[in-house]
Motif scaffolding. Structure first.
Motif, short mmCIF file in Angstrom:
data_model
loop_
_atom_site.label_atom_id
_atom_site.label_comp_id
_atom_site.label_asym_id
_atom_site.label_seq_id
_atom_site.Cartn_x
_atom_site.Cartn_y
_atom_site.Cartn_z
N LEU A 126 -6.93 -0.61 2.49
CA LEU A 126 -8.05 -0.62 1.45
C LEU A 126 -7.99 -1.99 0.80
O LEU A 126 -9.19 -2.88 0.66
CB LEU A 126 -7.99 0.32 0.25
N ALA A 127 -6.83 -2.57 0.32
CA ALA A 127 -6.92 -3.96 -0.36
C ALA A 127 -7.32 -4.91 0.97
O ALA A 127 -8.30 -6.16 0.64
CB ALA A 127 -5.45 -4.07 -0.75
N LEU A 128 -6.84 -4.75 2.03
CA LEU A 128 -7.38 -5.88 3.15
C LEU A 128 -9.03 -5.68 3.29
O LEU A 128 -9.41 -6.43 3.66
CB LEU A 128 -6.55 -5.50 4.37
N LEU A 129 -9.23 -4.56 3.38
CA LEU A 129 -10.90 -4.34 3.69
C LEU A 129 -11.68 -4.92 2.31
O LEU A 129 -12.49 -5.67 2.92
CB LEU A 129 -10.93 -2.73 3.52
N VAL A 130 -11.08 -4.92 1.30
CA VAL A 130 -11.95 -5.49 0.03
C VAL A 130 -11.85 -6.87 0.28
O VAL A 130 -12.84 -7.85 0.01
CB VAL A 130 -11.36 -4.98 -1.36
N GLU A 187 -13.40 11.62 5.80
CA GLU A 187 -12.39 11.04 6.63
C GLU A 187 -11.93 9.78 6.47
O GLU A 187 -10.73 9.53 6.10
CB GLU A 187 -12.23 11.51 7.90
N ILE A 188 -12.77 8.83 6.33
CA ILE A 188 -12.56 7.45 6.33
C ILE A 188 -12.02 7.07 4.80
O ILE A 188 -11.09 6.39 4.76
CB ILE A 188 -13.71 6.44 6.75
N ILE A 189 -12.67 7.72 3.86
CA ILE A 189 -12.37 7.52 2.51
C ILE A 189 -10.89 8.02 2.16
O ILE A 189 -10.29 7.32 1.60
CB ILE A 189 -13.38 8.18 1.68
N LYS A 190 -10.72 9.33 2.85
CA LYS A 190 -9.14 9.95 2.54
C LYS A 190 -8.50 8.83 3.50
O LYS A 190 -7.12 8.80 2.74
CB LYS A 190 -9.31 11.32 3.25
N GLY A 191 -8.58 8.44 4.41
CA GLY A 191 -7.56 7.59 5.22
C GLY A 191 -7.45 6.52 4.39
O GLY A 191 -6.36 5.75 4.20
N LEU A 192 -8.41 5.70 3.93
CA LEU A 192 -8.23 4.37 2.74
C LEU A 192 -7.56 4.72 1.69
O LEU A 192 -6.66 3.94 1.08
CB LEU A 192 -9.86 3.79 2.56
#
Length: 108
Positions: A27-31, A15-20
């Protein structure tokens, strides 16, 4: 019943992967956050290593300064006129010339 229960419960990681995946900005901010945190750790490590090197260089400078001061004292001791005269008379058997020992040379 266990099949239904396991099927009904969502897999949190998926679910986290789908949301990202759906939100590219997140996703860019997380990286960027992960890269920033790793760079902070790296910079902290390098600054600590530099501080350790600086401390060792300061200690070496203090030791060299102390050795230089000892050499100055030793030079002062060996350059005293009384010491030079004492070494000249005792070890080299030198003496002060008298007026009869002096010779005058006239150059033309």
């Amino acid at each position: 019943m266990s099949k239904k229960a396991s099927y009904r419960q969502p897999n949190l990681f998926l679910e986290i992967i789908k949301g990202l995946g759906a939100n590219k900005i997140t996703l860019a901010l997380l990286v960027v956050i992960f890269a920033s945190s790793l760079s902070v750790v790296q910079v902290t490590h390098l600054s600590r290593a530099q501080l350790i090197e600086q401390d060792s260089l300061l200690q070496e400078r203090d030791e060299l300064d102390l050795e230089w001061r000892y050499f100055l004292v030793e030079e002062e001791f060996y350059s005293q006129h009384a010491r030079i005269e004492e070494v000249a008379t005792s070890q080299l058997e030198m003496k002060r010339p008298t007026s009869q020992d002096e010779q005058v040379i006239i150059l033309q």
